[in-house]
Design a protein around this motif. Sequence first.
Motif, PDB file in Angstrom:
ATOM      1  N   ALA A  85       0.832  -1.211   0.000  1.00  0.00           N
ATOM      2  CA  ALA A  85       0.000   0.000   0.000  1.00  0.00           C
ATOM      3  C   ALA A  85       0.867   1.262   0.000  1.00  0.00           C
ATOM      4  CB  ALA A  85      -0.923  -0.003   1.221  1.00  0.00           C
ATOM      5  N   GLY A  86       0.662   2.107  -1.003  1.00  0.00           N
ATOM      6  CA  GLY A  86       1.297   3.426  -1.065  1.00  0.00           C
ATOM      7  C   GLY A  86       2.812   3.396  -1.071  1.00  0.00           C
ATOM      8  N   LEU A  87       3.386   2.449  -1.785  1.00  0.00           N
ATOM      9  CA  LEU A  87       4.855   2.308  -1.768  1.00  0.00           C
ATOM     10  C   LEU A  87       5.531   3.329  -2.704  1.00  0.00           C
ATOM     11  CD1 LEU A  87       7.152  -0.087  -0.936  1.00  0.00           C
ATOM     12  CD2 LEU A  87       7.115  -0.225  -3.411  1.00  0.00           C
ATOM     13  N   ASP A  88       6.552   3.999  -2.178  1.00  0.00           N
ATOM     14  CA  ASP A  88       7.401   4.884  -2.987  1.00  0.00           C
ATOM     15  C   ASP A  88       8.820   4.340  -2.927  1.00  0.00           C
ATOM     16  OD1 ASP A  88       5.530   6.952  -3.741  1.00  0.00           O
ATOM     17  OD2 ASP A  88       5.483   7.481  -1.608  1.00  0.00           O
ATOM     18  N   LEU A  89       9.397   4.078  -4.074  1.00  0.00           N
ATOM     19  CA  LEU A  89      10.745   3.511  -4.096  1.00  0.00           C
ATOM     20  C   LEU A  89      11.368   3.792  -5.466  1.00  0.00           C
ATOM     21  CD1 LEU A  89      12.650   1.532  -2.429  1.00  0.00           C
ATOM     22  CD2 LEU A  89      11.646  -0.292  -3.786  1.00  0.00           C
ATOM     23  N   THR A  90      12.610   4.250  -5.463  1.00  0.00           N
ATOM     24  CA  THR A  90      13.309   4.467  -6.739  1.00  0.00           C
ATOM     25  C   THR A  90      14.609   3.674  -6.727  1.00  0.00           C
ATOM     26  OG1 THR A  90      12.396   6.690  -6.883  1.00  0.00           O
ATOM     27  CG2 THR A  90      14.303   6.208  -8.282  1.00  0.00           C
ATOM     28  N   ILE A  91      14.850   2.964  -7.799  1.00  0.00           N
ATOM     29  CA  ILE A  91      16.112   2.233  -7.944  1.00  0.00           C
ATOM     30  C   ILE A  91      16.873   2.870  -9.101  1.00  0.00           C
ATOM     31  CG2 ILE A  91      17.133  -0.013  -8.471  1.00  0.00           C
ATOM     32  CD1 ILE A  91      14.463  -1.132  -7.162  1.00  0.00           C
ATOM     33  N   GLU A  92      18.059   3.352  -8.781  1.00  0.00           N
ATOM     34  CA  GLU A  92      18.833   4.111  -9.767  1.00  0.00           C
ATOM     35  C   GLU A  92      19.485   3.158 -10.779  1.00  0.00           C
ATOM     36  OE1 GLU A  92      18.715   7.267  -9.839  1.00  0.00           O
ATOM     37  OE2 GLU A  92      17.794   7.637  -7.884  1.00  0.00           O
ATOM     38  N   PRO A  93      19.782   3.687 -11.976  1.00  0.00           N
ATOM     39  CA  PRO A  93      20.449   2.850 -12.988  1.00  0.00           C
ATOM     40  C   PRO A  93      21.767   2.285 -12.460  1.00  0.00           C
ATOM     41  CG  PRO A  93      19.737   4.941 -13.939  1.00  0.00           C
ATOM     42  CD  PRO A  93      19.479   5.029 -12.473  1.00  0.00           C
ATOM     43  N   GLY A  94      21.978   1.010 -12.696  1.00  0.00           N
ATOM     44  CA  GLY A  94      23.235   0.370 -12.299  1.00  0.00           C
ATOM     45  C   GLY A  94      23.288  -0.040 -10.840  1.00  0.00           C
ATOM     46  N   GLU A  95      22.246   0.259 -10.087  1.00  0.00           N
ATOM     47  CA  GLU A  95      22.249  -0.100  -8.664  1.00  0.00           C
ATOM     48  C   GLU A  95      21.966  -1.597  -8.497  1.00  0.00           C
ATOM     49  OE1 GLU A  95      20.870   2.681  -4.925  1.00  0.00           O
ATOM     50  OE2 GLU A  95      19.444   2.319  -6.513  1.00  0.00           O
ATOM     51  N   ARG A  96      22.590  -2.184  -7.477  1.00  0.00           N
ATOM     52  CA  ARG A  96      22.300  -3.585  -7.159  1.00  0.00           C
ATOM     53  C   ARG A  96      21.565  -3.612  -5.835  1.00  0.00           C
ATOM     54  NH1 ARG A  96      27.792  -6.896  -8.551  1.00  0.00           N
ATOM     55  NH2 ARG A  96      27.886  -6.323 -10.739  1.00  0.00           N
ATOM     56  N   VAL A  97      20.301  -4.026  -5.898  1.00  0.00           N
ATOM     57  CA  VAL A  97      19.436  -3.927  -4.719  1.00  0.00           C
ATOM     58  C   VAL A  97      18.963  -5.312  -4.303  1.00  0.00           C
ATOM     59  CG1 VAL A  97      17.314  -2.902  -3.812  1.00  0.00           C
ATOM     60  CG2 VAL A  97      18.674  -1.654  -5.494  1.00  0.00           C
ATOM     61  N   LEU A  98      19.032  -5.557  -3.012  1.00  0.00           N
ATOM     62  CA  LEU A  98      18.508  -6.803  -2.450  1.00  0.00           C
ATOM     63  C   LEU A  98      17.195  -6.472  -1.753  1.00  0.00           C
ATOM     64  CD1 LEU A  98      19.138  -9.794  -1.867  1.00  0.00           C
ATOM     65  CD2 LEU A  98      20.342  -9.054   0.176  1.00  0.00           C
ATOM     66  N   LEU A  99      16.136  -7.175  -2.132  1.00  0.00           N
ATOM     67  CA  LEU A  99      14.813  -6.917  -1.556  1.00  0.00           C
ATOM     68  C   LEU A  99      14.493  -8.071  -0.611  1.00  0.00           C
ATOM     69  CD1 LEU A  99      12.237  -5.144  -1.666  1.00  0.00           C
ATOM     70  CD2 LEU A  99      11.488  -6.518  -3.595  1.00  0.00           C
ATOM     71  N   VAL A 100      14.318  -7.752   0.672  1.00  0.00           N
ATOM     72  CA  VAL A 100      14.076  -8.816   1.654  1.00  0.00           C
ATOM     73  C   VAL A 100      12.816  -8.524   2.459  1.00  0.00           C
ATOM     74  CG1 VAL A 100      16.525  -9.388   1.857  1.00  0.00           C
ATOM     75  CG2 VAL A 100      15.538  -7.734   3.413  1.00  0.00           C
ATOM     76  N   GLY A 101      12.343  -9.539   3.147  1.00  0.00           N
ATOM     77  CA  GLY A 101      11.146  -9.377   3.967  1.00  0.00           C
ATOM     78  C   GLY A 101      10.535 -10.727   4.239  1.00  0.00           C
ATOM     79  N   PRO A 102       9.588 -10.786   5.179  1.00  0.00           N
ATOM     80  CA  PRO A 102       8.982 -12.080   5.521  1.00  0.00           C
ATOM     81  C   PRO A 102       8.164 -12.661   4.372  1.00  0.00           C
ATOM     82  CG  PRO A 102       7.992 -10.278   6.795  1.00  0.00           C
ATOM     83  CD  PRO A 102       9.107  -9.694   6.004  1.00  0.00           C
ATOM     84  N   SER A 103       7.864 -13.956   4.474  1.00  0.00           N
ATOM     85  CA  SER A 103       7.032 -14.628   3.474  1.00  0.00           C
ATOM     86  C   SER A 103       5.676 -13.915   3.388  1.00  0.00           C
ATOM     87  CB  SER A 103       6.847 -16.091   3.905  1.00  0.00           C
ATOM     88  OG  SER A 103       5.842 -16.705   3.165  1.00  0.00           O
ATOM     89  N   GLY A 104       5.250 -13.578   2.170  1.00  0.00           N
ATOM     90  CA  GLY A 104       3.958 -12.918   1.984  1.00  0.00           C
ATOM     91  C   GLY A 104       4.020 -11.409   2.111  1.00  0.00           C
ATOM     92  N   ALA A 105       5.243 -10.820   2.171  1.00  0.00           N
ATOM     93  CA  ALA A 105       5.368  -9.370   2.364  1.00  0.00           C
ATOM     94  C   ALA A 105       5.094  -8.584   1.088  1.00  0.00           C
ATOM     95  CB  ALA A 105       6.767  -9.038   2.881  1.00  0.00           C
ATOM     96  N   GLY A 106       5.060  -9.269  -0.050  1.00  0.00           N
ATOM     97  CA  GLY A 106       4.797  -8.576  -1.314  1.00  0.00           C
ATOM     98  C   GLY A 106       6.048  -8.366  -2.156  1.00  0.00           C
ATOM     99  N   LYS A 107       7.087  -9.152  -1.895  1.00  0.00           N
ATOM    100  CA  LYS A 107       8.341  -8.974  -2.634  1.00  0.00           C
ATOM    101  C   LYS A 107       8.137  -9.317  -4.123  1.00  0.00           C
ATOM    102  CE  LYS A 107      10.495 -11.964   0.053  1.00  0.00           C
ATOM    103  NZ  LYS A 107       9.385 -12.347   0.963  1.00  0.00           N
ATOM    104  N   SER A 108       7.534 -10.483  -4.359  1.00  0.00           N
ATOM    105  CA  SER A 108       7.291 -10.872  -5.762  1.00  0.00           C
ATOM    106  C   SER A 108       6.338  -9.887  -6.425  1.00  0.00           C
ATOM    107  CB  SER A 108       6.697 -12.282  -5.826  1.00  0.00           C
ATOM    108  OG  SER A 108       7.536 -13.190  -5.157  1.00  0.00           O
TER     109      SER A 108
END
Lengths: 463, 233
Positions: A24-47
């Motif tokens: 809900a209401g997520l704001d997030l920017t990933i810059e060009p060339g950045e390597r980002v790891l997305l983590v969180g509990p099962s069912g958090a909405g990562k996929s």
Amino acid sequence: MSLGEARFRGFTWRPLGRRNPVVAGLDLTIEPGERVLLVGPSGAGKSTLLYGLAGALGTTIAGELSGSAEVDGRLGLLLQNPADAIVAERMGRDVAFGPENAAMPRDEIWPRVDQALESVGLTYGRDHFSAALSGGEQQRLALAGVLAMRPDILLLDEPTSMLDSDTSASVRDSILTAADGRTLLVVEHRIGAWLKHVDRVVVLSADGEVVSDGTVQAFLDGPPPAGVWMPGMATPAPLDVPADLVRPLEEALSITAADVSVELVTRTLRGTQRTQALTGLTASIDPGTTTAFTGPSGAGKSTALAVLGGLLKPGSGSVTPELRRWKSARLAEAVGWVPQNPEHGFLTTTVGDEVRRTGHRLGRPVDVEQVLEVFGLARFATSNPYRLSGGEQRRLALAAALAHRPGVVLLDEPTVGQDPSTWSAVVGWIRAARSAGATVALSTHDADLPIDVEYLMRDGVVA
Amino acid sequence: MRSVVLRINPLVQLSVGLFSLLGSFWIRSLPVALIALGAYAVAGLLLLPGWRYPLACLGFTAIAAVTIVYSTWRLGGHDVEEAFTAGLRIVVLAGPGSIMAGYVDPSRFADYLAQTLHLPARLIAAFAAALQKFTGFGLAWQQLERVRRVRGFGPSRNPLANGRYAANMSFALLVQALRGASATSIAMDARGFATAHDRTWAEPAPWTVLDRLALVGAAVLGCAPIVARLGGA
């Protein structure tokens, strides 16, 4: 936006059939060339975030979408279930799909295909049937398909979850080489090996909110977030599952395989692919013991479980007792089997019914509420099983297969996609079943799983 | 010799069905029908790589043929010869095409549709991806079968229950197919399909001497009823 950038603005997603938004209401920017790891509990909405960037939400996947998820550049997405990513009958053409879409000349396509297949360690050759690969091999094939495109943005959903540690390391190296200078967004539960290769870690809470976003050092220095496998953390204590939920309702069997060989045949009218899945397997699984089949993908672990459980006919050798000849209801009383793809295991349209179903068929009582509580699925009792996240589906498949308390418990990769708390529930169930006298056998790459006996396999043979 | 059917290109494979369909319109008498069917039977015996699949196809075609025979007999003045002619016409019309369709390799078919017939590339790529799913259905069916058996819902000896079981399995496979199709379309788009307006093809679509000979052979078989009719049969 600039090439290689990914951006969420007020991103909200509520899947069809769920009351509350996953994100809900997520704001997030990933810059060009950045390597980002997305983590969180099962069912958090990562996929969900990856699907959002791929433009699948509200179009291919039904639900309510507001806000925006945008990318600039060519996208390469690896899905959690690799079998769904197959687009061609044979490996070579499957990997060539991306380069073909990029209108690449033919003489450039094949070197790329061969290089991508080699980089993920698939050496069967271009003409091998895609469907004849094991789960872990299909995961690598799907990854090869993504890498061959050399996309501007790599979105990878648990790219090494079904691989053993050696293969994981080499596949990770291939990803990092391919991602050189490009944007990389990886979702993974076991993050330890990734941390030294990423620039930034974004942590989602169980409600799909960003609870921490910063450098790896800031992430490591901050308070450990809930539901994340922090590097160096102690193995979570298995959940104390009440023995009444798991105690076998009949005496558990000892099952012995003697010199069993199995050839898996993928047959089409245009050709037949024969894979020697097991060669001369001699193994036994016993009451009160957890037996693990380990080894690289394609080693024959799933086949070994299926043969022991009477679900697959051995080509030669013998299995005692010969469960394969047992009638369905009798087999169900004695054996519970959790398939690798949880969606294959669902028989009903609600989570609660799914857990109740086998017990009802056999006239055995099942405490549905308590079982769902143990697996953290109580709030989904009336939800459709297909609406759950990957990790939730795996737990449901396990609950549905074992709630009727069979004496033999067979699990195919039971801890894939689990966060520490849900891992603890799954392992708690396995440990409690074993302690209550059940015969437990599983295939796994998870080194933290407590086991009593291990059969390390390679190329269908116990190494 | 028996691998010829697998070596010819998919357009030639399917041309066998097209010619048989066109030729079937010339079947107006029982001798012509028998000659046409005989020609295809001889070709099948000599060239097909196996017999189980062609027989299964003929079995399904026979169901259609029997209904045609009965209705023609019933409505056409109880003329047995006329009824059998109509039935055999259906077998010649549909049989060869349905058999050859099974030998078509989805990727090669797409190569030829796009590069020989110049059909729209995106449509063809999506079509090929959908066709190849059939290979995976066998494995999905096997998994669904195992789950049902081990959860107490396997097949039994009761024919009524088995009917329900088959219906359940088919529905489960349909659900799997639909869900797999959504996921595959996402995976395809994420591998550049969404923006692939000017696509290339990893394999060429050549026409070999064998392809040309086989095309002539397919046309000759299709002409069998015409020749038979002109010859007075």
